[in-house]
Design a protein around this motif. Structure first.
Motif, PDB file in Angstrom:
ATOM      1  N   ALA A   1      11.680   3.070   5.166  1.00 40.61           N
ATOM      2  CA  ALA A   1      10.908   1.884   5.099  1.00 40.61           C
ATOM      3  C   ALA A   1      10.776   1.403   3.548  1.00 40.61           C
ATOM      4  O   ALA A   1      10.824   0.157   3.535  1.00 40.61           O
ATOM      5  CB  ALA A   1       9.312   2.119   5.719  1.00 40.61           C
ATOM      6  N   ALA A   2      10.844   2.486   2.557  1.00 39.87           N
ATOM      7  CA  ALA A   2      10.655   1.805   1.187  1.00 39.87           C
ATOM      8  C   ALA A   2      11.949   1.390   0.846  1.00 39.87           C
ATOM      9  O   ALA A   2      11.753   0.408  -0.062  1.00 39.87           O
ATOM     10  CB  ALA A   2      10.240   3.000   0.567  1.00 39.87           C
ATOM     11  N   VAL A   3      13.030   1.780   1.257  1.00 37.49           N
ATOM     12  CA  VAL A   3      14.432   1.320   0.728  1.00 37.49           C
ATOM     13  C   VAL A   3      15.010   0.044   1.420  1.00 37.49           C
ATOM     14  O   VAL A   3      15.442  -0.745   0.874  1.00 37.49           O
ATOM     15  CB  VAL A   3      15.436   2.465   0.725  1.00 37.49           C
TER      16      VAL A   3
ATOM     17  N   LEU B   1      13.565   8.444  -4.462  1.00 32.58           N
ATOM     18  CA  LEU B   1      12.999   7.503  -3.588  1.00 32.58           C
ATOM     19  C   LEU B   1      12.371   6.319  -4.284  1.00 32.58           C
ATOM     20  O   LEU B   1      12.747   4.996  -4.141  1.00 32.58           O
ATOM     21  CB  LEU B   1      12.048   8.187  -2.746  1.00 32.58           C
ATOM     22  N   GLY B   2      11.703   6.724  -5.429  1.00 32.75           N
ATOM     23  CA  GLY B   2      10.823   5.713  -6.248  1.00 32.75           C
ATOM     24  C   GLY B   2      11.988   4.977  -6.986  1.00 32.75           C
ATOM     25  O   GLY B   2      11.602   3.749  -7.308  1.00 32.75           O
TER      26      GLY B   2
ATOM     27  N   ARG C   1       0.924  -1.554  -0.106  1.00 27.40           N
ATOM     28  CA  ARG C   1      -0.121   0.094   0.073  1.00 27.40           C
ATOM     29  C   ARG C   1       1.271   1.272  -0.121  1.00 27.40           C
ATOM     30  O   ARG C   1       0.423   2.213   0.419  1.00 27.40           O
ATOM     31  CB  ARG C   1      -0.929   0.029   1.182  1.00 27.40           C
ATOM     32  N   ILE C   2       1.921   1.176  -0.538  1.00 19.73           N
ATOM     33  CA  ILE C   2       2.851   2.361  -0.482  1.00 19.73           C
ATOM     34  C   ILE C   2       2.228   3.517  -1.352  1.00 19.73           C
ATOM     35  O   ILE C   2       2.461   4.759  -0.884  1.00 19.73           O
ATOM     36  CB  ILE C   2       4.384   1.792  -1.146  1.00 19.73           C
TER      37      ILE C   2
ATOM     38  N   MET D   1      23.744   2.353  -5.586  1.00 18.27           N
ATOM     39  CA  MET D   1      22.717   2.973  -6.244  1.00 18.27           C
ATOM     40  C   MET D   1      21.507   3.418  -5.460  1.00 18.27           C
ATOM     41  O   MET D   1      21.289   4.500  -5.204  1.00 18.27           O
ATOM     42  CB  MET D   1      22.259   2.769  -7.564  1.00 18.27           C
ATOM     43  N   ILE D   2      21.084   2.490  -4.510  1.00 21.37           N
ATOM     44  CA  ILE D   2      19.871   2.480  -3.724  1.00 21.37           C
ATOM     45  C   ILE D   2      20.333   3.458  -2.646  1.00 21.37           C
ATOM     46  O   ILE D   2      19.482   4.302  -2.247  1.00 21.37           O
ATOM     47  CB  ILE D   2      19.715   1.202  -3.031  1.00 21.37           C
ATOM     48  N   ALA D   3      21.556   3.490  -2.075  1.00 24.45           N
ATOM     49  CA  ALA D   3      21.931   4.457  -1.186  1.00 24.45           C
ATOM     50  C   ALA D   3      22.101   5.721  -1.439  1.00 24.45           C
ATOM     51  O   ALA D   3      21.788   6.362  -0.561  1.00 24.45           O
ATOM     52  CB  ALA D   3      23.140   3.743  -0.466  1.00 24.45           C
TER      53      ALA D   3
END
Length: 349
Positions: free
Chosen positions: A343-345, A227-228, A49-50, A312-314
């Motif tokens: 929470a998303a990452v 973030l996405g 439910r993001i 890349m995420i960081a």
């Protein structure tokens, strides 16, 4: 205090009530119950439910207060739109499972076992089911209780989001089965298929419902887009290295389909001749077994591609947080968005 769990619960309650109403209407018309049954299993059978959470978060960040009923119903419409996207995506990817259950086309085919061309029936019926979810997402939006001005700004954001997603999906279809070293092409896919649709547009949608100006929308874009992208990069890793009991999907599908992910582009770019030959033999093989998949995972790790994606995420997580520095957002909104970003990452599903 913003309560993501409370938003998820409220969204799910409204989804359940809406689907109950639709099931009752269908029964009164003597329509097949399997339509709402299968959609209900998909919609209420899991999910983070993001998008609804970020929609309500955007509303709160832009100063939304008081009755949040209308914004919650808009958030519910986003989740119904997501159901449409998942059903069609699973048909295109020939995915057998979703959220730990049979995907919609498999569930529909199973209702007609023994019938000639049951699999084809399931796929065709799933396309109709997805179309129905799309129509119902519009119905939820139209009955959300928005003012004329709110409806106008909301539909402008949704029009962009929907168009971007369709083009992102099309780019993904074109690239699947032909992974290459073109990192920019892979990043373009995750931006339009995932990042904008998952984070940027839901945040902006909620914000415009609270009257956000152009500056606020820009801030939320500078936060939501990286973030996405981080969220989608994590998804790509989980699609190969995740555990089915956590993700609800096999970790063979992306490898068998030959998805042109950032992970694959980096691996092909960094591999030596032998590694590249092995990756091209394994990735995209529809008959790939677990032994071959583990060999592919070992190669993805050995080339340094996994570590590069983690970095890349960081980097994108840090960029999202920097976008909140020195803004005119209320301090409580900044805290809320920082917590949602973490929470998303950092997740395993």
């Amino acid at each position: 205090m913003f309560d993501p769990a409370g938003v998820r619960s409220a969204v799910e309650e409204r989804l359940a009530a809406f689907l109950d109403t639709k099931a009752s209407w269908a029964a009164a018309q003597c329509f097949p119950a399997e339509v709402t049954d299968v959609l209900r299993d998909l919609v209420l059978g899991g999910g983070k439910r993001i998008r609804p959470v970020l929609c309500v978060a955007g509303w709160r960040a832009a100063g939304g207060c008081g009755d949040q009923g209308p914004v919650l119903r808009v958030a519910v419409s986003l989740e119904m739109f997501h159901a449409f996207a998942l059903v069609h995506d699973d048909v295109m990817d020939r995915s057998a499972t979703r959220r730990g259950r049979p995907s919609a086309h498999e569930a529909l085919a199973a209702r007609h076992v023994g019938r000639p061309s049951a699999a084809r029936l399931g796929a065709n019926a799933a396309l109709l089911l997805g179309d129905l979810a799309l129509a119902w997402s519009d119905e939820l939006l139209h009955t959300a209780g928005l003012s004329v001005d709110q409806f106008a700004v909301a539909t402008a954001v949704l029009d962009e989001m929907r168009t971007e997603l369709m083009y992102g999906q099309y780019l993904d279809l074109l690239a699947t089965g032909w992974p290459s070293t073109d990192l920019n092409a892979a990043l373009r896919i995750i931006r339009f298929k995932g990042a904008k649709y998952t984070a940027e547009r839901p945040l902006q949608l909620g914000a415009v419902l609270a009257g956000a100006d152009a500056g606020m929308r820009t801030t939320l874009s500078e936060f939501g887009l990286p973030l996405g992208e981080a969220f989608q990069l994590r998804d790509d890793l989980l699609g190969v290295f995740g555990h089915r009991e956590h993700t609800g999907k096999p970790n063979l599908d992306d490898l068998r389909e030959g998805k042109a992910t950032v992970l694959m582009a980096l691996a092909l770019e960094r591999s030596d001749s032998a590694q590249r030959t092995a990756l091209r033999r394994l990735v995209g093989d529809p008959a790939l077994d677990e032994h071959g998949a583990q060999r592919a995972r070992d190669l993805l790790t050995a080339t340094g591609a996994v570590a590069a994606v983690e970095e890349m995420i960081a980097d994108r997580h840090r960029a999202a947080l920097r976008a909140l520095d020195g803004t005119f957002l209320h301090p409580t909104a900044v805290v809320m968005l920082r917590e949602l970003a973490a929470a998303a990452v950092v997740r395993s599903s």
